[in-house]
Design an enzyme around this catalytic site. Structure first.
Site, PDB file in Angstrom:
ATOM      1  N   ASP A 113     -11.725  -7.055  -2.507  1.00 23.15           N
ATOM      2  CA  ASP A 113     -12.847  -8.016  -2.114  1.00 23.15           C
ATOM      3  C   ASP A 113     -14.042  -7.726  -1.999  1.00 23.15           C
ATOM      4  O   ASP A 113     -14.015  -6.335  -1.892  1.00 23.15           O
ATOM      5  CB  ASP A 113     -12.118  -9.205  -1.604  1.00 23.15           C
ATOM      6  CG  ASP A 113     -11.952  -8.553  -0.014  1.00 23.15           C
ATOM      7  OD1 ASP A 113     -11.327  -7.888   0.183  1.00 23.15           O
ATOM      8  OD2 ASP A 113     -13.265  -8.381   0.909  1.00 23.15           O
ATOM      9  N   GLU A 146       1.061  -0.967   0.452  1.00 25.98           N
ATOM     10  CA  GLU A 146       0.016  -0.464  -0.555  1.00 25.98           C
ATOM     11  C   GLU A 146       0.839   1.178  -0.186  1.00 25.98           C
ATOM     12  O   GLU A 146       0.005   2.163  -0.656  1.00 25.98           O
ATOM     13  CB  GLU A 146      -0.861  -0.148   1.480  1.00 25.98           C
ATOM     14  CG  GLU A 146      -2.096  -1.078   0.839  1.00 25.98           C
ATOM     15  CD  GLU A 146      -2.676  -1.537   2.227  1.00 25.98           C
ATOM     16  OE1 GLU A 146      -4.009  -1.933   2.120  1.00 25.98           O
ATOM     17  OE2 GLU A 146      -2.245  -1.043   4.006  1.00 25.98           O
TER      18      GLU A 146
HETATM   19  N1  ADE Z   1      -9.169  -5.149   3.475  1.00 28.76           N
HETATM   20  C1  ADE Z   1      -9.694  -5.088   2.660  1.00 28.76           C
HETATM   21  N2  ADE Z   1     -10.480  -6.889   2.572  1.00 28.76           N
HETATM   22  C2  ADE Z   1     -10.656  -6.751   3.679  1.00 28.76           C
HETATM   23  C3  ADE Z   1     -11.567  -7.480   4.467  1.00 28.76           C
HETATM   24  N3  ADE Z   1     -12.340  -8.275   4.048  1.00 28.76           N
HETATM   25  N4  ADE Z   1     -12.201  -7.435   5.574  1.00 28.76           N
HETATM   26  C4  ADE Z   1     -11.314  -6.579   6.572  1.00 28.76           C
HETATM   27  N5  ADE Z   1      -9.942  -5.425   5.724  1.00 28.76           N
HETATM   28  C5  ADE Z   1     -10.111  -5.991   4.526  1.00 28.76           C
END
Ligand code: ADE
Length: 232
Positions: free
Chosen positions: A200, A13
């Site tokens: 996601d 990041e």
């Molecule tokens: N960072 C990226 N995806 C995430 C998720 N599903 N839950 C927590 N932090 C995240």
């Protein structure tokens, strides 16, 4: 703004931004390396804080005390909580809260921090609106949304927990640092904004989607931050 603190939790990041920075000094505190220099002509400090709320809150305090930053930007990836927000898209914080704060046994609503003036930390509206305009210009292939960041020390990867975060907090995305950064910025009276690209959908596929898409998502955010700095 004289000096901007830029925080990412993980190396992926911050690595692209660090590679673009003209670094003048590197300071180590609490196991974190603070890269002090200029990015896009602006004085800035870039730091990888590590994962989770404690690391993130401590990092803001060090940026405030040692580097005297006058704003904080958090960049990184997140799980989408909104059907229309797709992998690769970006959420710009309106505010942020801690979804794992729970004193409901004493009658407080979930997420409410007892004896605090607020538990929903408002992002700086100028930083947020500039970020949105810059994002539309430099990342035209994706969509950018305003929304609430919900943070906790949990990777969200099941439908039931995701639904809870939507129902209780009306969150737009879930991640693990943004609200701690917002909280620490609030305590230090510093403006902040959280910029998160979706890796996601915080559901049963999240553990498979995340490793596939985290790099591309982080790259969208890095492009946004780099170009945003030029406008501050
Ligand atoms: N960072 C990226 N995806 C995430 C998720 N599903 N839950 C927590 N932090 C995240």
């Amino acid at each position: 703004m004289n000096k901007i603190g830029i925080i990412g939790a993980m190396e992926l990041e911050v690595s692209e931004l660090k590679s673009k920075m003209e670094v003048k000094n590197v300071v180590e505190r609490a196991g974190m390396k603070f890269f002090d220099g200029t990015l896009s002509g602006k004085d800035a400090v870039i730091v990888q804080c590590g994962i989770g709320k404690v690391n993130a809150g401590m990092c803001v305090q060090i940026l405030a005390d040692l580097f005297n930053v006058d704003a904080v930007i958090n960049t990184g990836v997140a799980g989408s909580l909104r059907a229309e927000v797709n992998i690769g898209d970006i959420i710009i914080s309106t505010d942020a809260c801690e979804h794992d704060m729970d004193v409901s046994a004493l009658g407080y609503e979930p997420g409410i921090i007892p004896q605090m003036e607020t538990s929903f930390f408002k992002a700086d509206s100028t930083l947020a609106s500039k970020a949105k305009a810059v994002c539309e210009r430099v990342n035209p292939e994706i969509s950018v949304y305003d929304g609430r960041i919900v943070s906790g020390d949990q990777f969200i990867s099941d439908g039931a927990t995701k639904d809870r975060l939507i129902k209780l907090f009306d969150g737009s995305c879930a991640e693990m640092e943004g609200a701690a950064i917002a909280h620490a910025a609030f305590l230090n009276k510093l403006p902040y904004v959280v910029l998160r690209a979706i890796s996601d959908k915080a559901d049963d596929s999240a553990h498979m989607d995340y490793p596939e898409f985290e790099r591309a998502a982080a790259a969208h955010c890095a492009r946004l931050v780099d170009n945003l700095l030029a406008e501050l």
